[in-house]
Design an enzyme around this catalytic site. Structure first.
Site, PDB file in Angstrom:
ATOM      1  N   CYS A  44      20.753 -23.852  -8.213  1.00 19.88           N
ATOM      2  CA  CYS A  44      20.733 -25.134  -7.492  1.00 19.88           C
ATOM      3  C   CYS A  44      19.395 -25.337  -6.775  1.00 19.88           C
ATOM      4  CB  CYS A  44      21.818 -25.166  -6.430  1.00 19.88           C
ATOM      5  SG  CYS A  44      23.468 -25.074  -7.073  1.00 19.88           S
ATOM      6  N   GLU A  48      18.790 -26.081  -3.712  1.00 17.50           N
ATOM      7  CA  GLU A  48      18.686 -25.468  -2.383  1.00 17.50           C
ATOM      8  C   GLU A  48      18.242 -24.013  -2.476  1.00 17.50           C
ATOM      9  OE1 GLU A  48      21.118 -27.154  -3.740  1.00 17.50           O
ATOM     10  OE2 GLU A  48      22.405 -28.154  -2.297  1.00 17.50           O
ATOM     11  N   CYS A  93      26.589 -26.451  -2.564  1.00 16.30           N
ATOM     12  CA  CYS A  93      27.731 -25.701  -3.106  1.00 16.30           C
ATOM     13  C   CYS A  93      27.931 -24.422  -2.293  1.00 16.30           C
ATOM     14  CB  CYS A  93      27.483 -25.368  -4.582  1.00 16.30           C
ATOM     15  SG  CYS A  93      26.332 -24.006  -4.817  1.00 16.30           S
ATOM     16  N   CYS A 101      25.116 -21.783  -2.350  1.00 19.59           N
ATOM     17  CA  CYS A 101      23.948 -22.190  -1.569  1.00 19.59           C
ATOM     18  C   CYS A 101      24.225 -22.084  -0.066  1.00 19.59           C
ATOM     19  CB  CYS A 101      23.526 -23.605  -1.932  1.00 19.59           C
ATOM     20  SG  CYS A 101      22.795 -23.686  -3.576  1.00 19.59           S
TER      21      CYS A 101
HETATM   22  N1  THU Z   1      23.573 -28.620  -7.901  1.00 16.50           N
HETATM   23  C1  THU Z   1      22.566 -28.436  -7.002  1.00 16.50           C
HETATM   24  O1  THU Z   1      21.401 -28.256  -7.377  1.00 16.50           O
HETATM   25  N2  THU Z   1      22.871 -28.438  -5.683  1.00 16.50           N
HETATM   26  C2  THU Z   1      24.104 -28.696  -5.181  1.00 16.50           C
HETATM   27  O2  THU Z   1      24.266 -28.699  -3.978  1.00 16.50           O
HETATM   28  C3  THU Z   1      25.222 -28.990  -6.085  1.00 16.50           C
HETATM   29  C4  THU Z   1      24.965 -28.788  -7.533  1.00 16.50           C
HETATM   30  C5  THU Z   1      23.214 -28.666  -9.328  1.00 16.50           C
HETATM   31  C6  THU Z   1      23.640 -27.497 -10.134  1.00 16.50           C
HETATM   32  C7  THU Z   1      23.753 -28.093 -11.508  1.00 16.50           C
HETATM   33  O3  THU Z   1      22.483 -28.059 -12.124  1.00 16.50           O
HETATM   34  C8  THU Z   1      24.124 -29.529 -11.281  1.00 16.50           C
HETATM   35  O4  THU Z   1      23.818 -29.790  -9.909  1.00 16.50           O
HETATM   36  C9  THU Z   1      25.567 -29.848 -11.559  1.00 16.50           C
HETATM   37  O5  THU Z   1      26.415 -28.982 -10.900  1.00 16.50           O
END
Ligand code: THU
Length: 280
Positions: free
Chosen positions: A204, A206, A237, A240
């Protein structure tokens, strides 16, 4: 110098490792060039006459937001990451945040003592001093910053997260996320989500921002902005939240979408009963 000129000035002390002077000069020249080319401001790198491995990096920012945009610029980040490999950088005066000199000096101490502990361990020690790290950051530093200045800085951080989102590698979900993490001395480190064909190795935005920051030597953090193209703001999530807590403590979290800057939360509220090194 007037206080407004002063507030747009950054000064860092740069101690270059033995035998790396030429490389440093080349990188400093690149840095100066990029700053000027992108209208962020002007940079001068002045060598100390009595100590040839010491330089004073002086930056005069074009305006209040250019320091933040500059720190979030991937071209600039690529150069500074290389500089951090061959020099110890101590921030003395921090750009548009003249009132943050206190936090800059604590970062400077951390740099000088080569403190490699995770943020969590250091916070534990501060708790022993009777003041929690996050509380000290929130109460101590913030009291010196006006609400208007804080709002402007929050907007700049959201803008940096929006730009970082453009680089997302969201090949499979198409869900692009950008993050901008601000260190205690005002440096902004950005991240975007990166997906790959195994799906499961996705990382992610973050965590990318936090791991980038840690790998560049940052250890104290103030807040993070997270941007996704959703009506309701996208919260971090679970994975993170854990990483942000362990390395950043009770960070302020700014959630936004592409148009509006919406919610401000504290990480503690998103992770009420955290697992961390205290339990080990
Ligand atoms: N994702 C993030 O980068 N940050 C979040 O807080 C939630 C989810 C990304 C992970 C994945 O590449 C996409 O969003 C879908 O879950």
């Amino acid at each position: 110098m007037s206080s407004s000129e002063n507030s747009r000035l950054s000064v860092a002390l740069v101690d270059v490792a033995p035998g790396r002077l030429d490389e440093f000069r080349r990188l400093a020249a690149m840095f100066e060039h990029v700053l000027q080319q992108k209208y962020y401001g002007r940079a001068d790198t002045i060598q100390d006459e009595s100590n040839p491995s010491r330089f004073y990096a002086v930056r005069r920012w074009t305006d209040a937001s250019s320091a933040v945009r500059c720190h979030a610029d991937p071209d600039v980040q690529a150069i500074t990451a290389q500089i951090y490999q061959l020099a110890r950088v101590t921030h003395i005066v921090n750009g548009v945040r003249r009132e943050d000199v206190r936090s800059a000096s604590s970062d400077r101490r951390a740099g000088l003592t080569g403190d490699r502990r995770a943020g969590f361990e250091r916070r534990l020690q501060r708790q022993g001093d009777g003041v929690k790290g996050s509380e000290r950051r929130r109460g101590g530093d913030r009291r010196q910053t006006s609400r208007r200045a804080r709002d402007r800085q929050a907007l700049d951080l959201v803008a940096a997260a929006r730009s970082a989102r453009e680089y997302a590698v969201a090949t499979f979900s198409r869900f692009k996320v950008g993050a901008a993490l601000e260190t205690a001395n005002g440096v902004v480190v950005t991240g975007c989500n990166v997906e790959n064909a195994t799906y499961g190795l996705t990382i992610c935005a973050e965590r990318v921002a936090m791991f980038k920051a840690l790998s560049e030597g940052h250890r104290d953090f103030r807040r993070i902005a997270i941007v996704a193209d959703t009506g309701e703001p996208t919260p971090p999530c679970g994975a993170c939240r854990q990483i942000l807590w362990e390395f950043g403590g009770d960070l302020e979290i700014q959630l936004a979408n592409l148009e509006t800057s919406t919610k401000t939360l504290q990480l503690r509220d998103l992770l009420p009963m955290p697992f961390d090194a205290r339990l080990l």
